[in-house]
Enzyme design. Structure first.
Site, PDB file in Angstrom:
ATOM      1  N   GLU A 223       0.804  -1.227   0.000  1.00 19.62           N
ATOM      2  CA  GLU A 223       0.000   0.000   0.000  1.00 19.62           C
ATOM      3  C   GLU A 223       0.840   1.281   0.000  1.00 19.62           C
ATOM      4  O   GLU A 223       0.472   2.258  -0.634  1.00 19.62           O
ATOM      5  CB  GLU A 223      -0.953   0.013   1.195  1.00 19.62           C
ATOM      6  CG  GLU A 223      -2.074  -1.007   1.064  1.00 19.62           C
ATOM      7  CD  GLU A 223      -3.035  -0.979   2.235  1.00 19.62           C
ATOM      8  OE1 GLU A 223      -3.837  -0.041   2.345  1.00 19.62           O
ATOM      9  OE2 GLU A 223      -2.983  -1.919   3.063  1.00 19.62           O
ATOM     10  N   HIS A 239       7.989 -26.844   4.965  1.00 19.23           N
ATOM     11  CA  HIS A 239       7.267 -27.964   4.379  1.00 19.23           C
ATOM     12  C   HIS A 239       6.805 -27.680   2.949  1.00 19.23           C
ATOM     13  O   HIS A 239       6.064 -28.466   2.381  1.00 19.23           O
ATOM     14  CB  HIS A 239       6.072 -28.330   5.273  1.00 19.23           C
ATOM     15  CG  HIS A 239       6.516 -28.675   6.674  1.00 19.23           C
ATOM     16  ND1 HIS A 239       6.909 -29.941   7.036  1.00 19.23           N
ATOM     17  CD2 HIS A 239       6.696 -27.885   7.761  1.00 19.23           C
ATOM     18  CE1 HIS A 239       7.281 -29.926   8.312  1.00 19.23           C
ATOM     19  NE2 HIS A 239       7.161 -28.685   8.775  1.00 19.23           N
ATOM     20  N   LYS A 331     -13.467   0.434  -4.670  1.00 19.11           N
ATOM     21  CA  LYS A 331     -14.589   0.720  -3.752  1.00 19.11           C
ATOM     22  C   LYS A 331     -15.661   1.536  -4.466  1.00 19.11           C
ATOM     23  O   LYS A 331     -16.857   1.301  -4.284  1.00 19.11           O
ATOM     24  CB  LYS A 331     -14.086   1.453  -2.500  1.00 19.11           C
ATOM     25  CG  LYS A 331     -13.342   0.535  -1.515  1.00 19.11           C
ATOM     26  CD  LYS A 331     -12.968   1.237  -0.219  1.00 19.11           C
ATOM     27  CE  LYS A 331     -12.264   0.299   0.739  1.00 19.11           C
ATOM     28  NZ  LYS A 331     -11.853   0.900   2.005  1.00 19.11           N
TER      29      LYS A 331
HETATM   30  C1  F6R Z   1      -6.074   2.041   3.690  1.00 20.41           C
HETATM   31  C2  F6R Z   1      -6.071   0.681   4.242  1.00 20.41           C
HETATM   32  C3  F6R Z   1      -7.101  -0.292   3.762  1.00 20.41           C
HETATM   33  C4  F6R Z   1      -8.405  -0.179   4.592  1.00 20.41           C
HETATM   34  C5  F6R Z   1      -9.458  -1.179   4.114  1.00 20.41           C
HETATM   35  C6  F6R Z   1     -10.709  -1.199   4.982  1.00 20.41           C
HETATM   36  O1  F6R Z   1      -5.148   2.828   4.389  1.00 20.41           O
HETATM   37  O2  F6R Z   1      -5.264   0.354   5.055  1.00 20.41           O
HETATM   38  O3  F6R Z   1      -6.551  -1.586   3.845  1.00 20.41           O
HETATM   39  O4  F6R Z   1      -8.103  -0.415   5.937  1.00 20.41           O
HETATM   40  O5  F6R Z   1      -9.812  -0.892   2.796  1.00 20.41           O
HETATM   41  O6  F6R Z   1     -11.212   0.073   5.215  1.00 20.41           O
HETATM   42  P1  F6R Z   1     -11.539   0.543   6.716  1.00 20.41           P
HETATM   43  O7  F6R Z   1     -10.245   0.380   7.461  1.00 20.41           O
HETATM   44  O8  F6R Z   1     -11.964   1.948   6.610  1.00 20.41           O
HETATM   45  O9  F6R Z   1     -12.606  -0.368   7.212  1.00 20.41           O
END
Ligand code: F6R
Length: 341
Positions: A223, A239, A331
């Protein structure tokens, strides 16, 4: 002093450097603690953590260091396993509060009648669970950068639910600051380690409590540095993965062994022998080890160090460590058909 106000939320490096401070900023409210005590009155059969990505890590790290007779599971999915019944405690963690997998699995748990707690900075999750069972996080961080804030809520919640002796995270934070000063002496500087990783694909390998740390490191390289990374677990690698060493050099894979001062003799032998076998095949694994008094301190100290390495790697490669454009695109595309939430 308002430490939170001093942290630049647009600069990943300053957030990572403030890791020890962030670990001690938030405390659970009296109301929230009372709700935990109330939940404890009934027999707790298990603890089920819900959350995705950066919001799931705190639970995984906590699970690695807390030993208990009560099962603790982490669900990173849309629904919870059938064996999670009313007598289980649910802790839903979503920094944004809008992650559909977490919201839907939380709703399923509510339907089953389980006692649910929420840890969030807002979004839809703010109204899913009564306010006395909701811990509100400060806003404005990337979820993965909020790890110390989330951890300082998740860890004491589980500690209290299980009736464990309280560990003062302020003391751990003080130790982390000391370790931070040793970067460049006991362990190479994060920027030098990042430079070493340029053009390579790390496979972070951890044992026991350092396995989730290996996973966190992989996610942070993905990320922050937008680079490929993998993680694996010892002794399991002995393994299967060990056979693939023949391809490591060609594919520029570099094993990074997260070594623990708390290893058993047998685990130390396994790491050492694996190291030697890898070397025989022209691959030079790198080990990371930090002095620490407890598994908790070790977990957080190595996490902190590798978080910083991932930011330095982003800087060297020339990518923005903050934005996660692909995650946002995905998203958004899913949101265009969001009947589910
Ligand atoms: C972004 C990050 C992502 C979010 C994930 C879930 O910085 O780390 O992995 O954590 O998309 O979103 P949240 O944490 O808001 O539930």
């Amino acid at each position: 002093m308002n430490l939170l106000g001093e942290i630049d939320r647009t600069d990943m490096q300053s957030m990572v450097d403030a890791f020890p401070e962030m670990l001690q900023i938030t405390t659970l409210t009296q109301e929230f603690r009372q709700s935990i005590q109330l939940a404890k009155k009934d027999n707790i059969e298990g603890i089920c953590l819900l959350g995705m990505g950066g919001s799931a890590i705190s639970g995984l790290l906590t699970k690695g260091v807390i030993h208990s007779d009560v099962p603790i599971i982490s669900v990173r999915n849309y629904s919870i396993p059938k064996f999670v019944k009313q007598s289980w405690i649910i802790i839903a963690v979503s920094y944004s509060g809008n992650t559909e997998e977490t919201l839907l699995s939380l709703r399923e748990a509510k339907k089953k009648g389980s006692t649910c707690f929420a840890i969030t900075s807002g979004g839809k999750m703010r109204t899913e669970v009564p306010s006395n069972r909701t811990h509100v996080l400060p806003k404005g961080f990337q979820p993965r950068a909020a790890l110390p804030l989330i951890f300082s809520a998740v860890f004491p919640t589980i500690e209290l639910l299980l009736g464990k002796e309280h560990i003062d995270l302020k003391l751990i934070a003080a130790q982390l600051k000391k370790t931070q000063k040793q970067w460049g002496t006991e362990i190479r500087k994060p920027e030098d380690f990042a430079q070493f990783l340029v053009g390579k694909i790390p496979i972070f390998t951890g044992w026991s409590h350092l396995f989730p740390v290996a996973y966190r490191a992989k996610c942070q390289i993905n990320e922050n540095a937008k680079a490929a990374a993998f993680y694996s677990e010892l002794p399991e690698v002995n393994h299967n993965e060990i056979e693939s060493v023949l391809t490591f050099t060609e594919k520029k894979l570099v094993p990074i062994f997260l070594r623990s001062v708390h290893e058993t003799r047998r685990i130390s032998q396994r790491f050492d022998i694996t190291h030697d076998i890898y070397k025989d095949y022209g691959c030079e694994p790198v080990s990371i080890k930090l002095r620490s008094q407890s598994k908790l301190e070790e977990t957080l100290a190595i996490t902190h160090y590798l978080d910083r390495v991932s930011v330095n790697l982003a800087n060297i490669i020339g990518v923005d460590p903050i934005n996660v454009d692909r995650i946002q695109i995905l998203k958004k595309r899913l949101a265009s058909d969001n009947e589910t939430i």
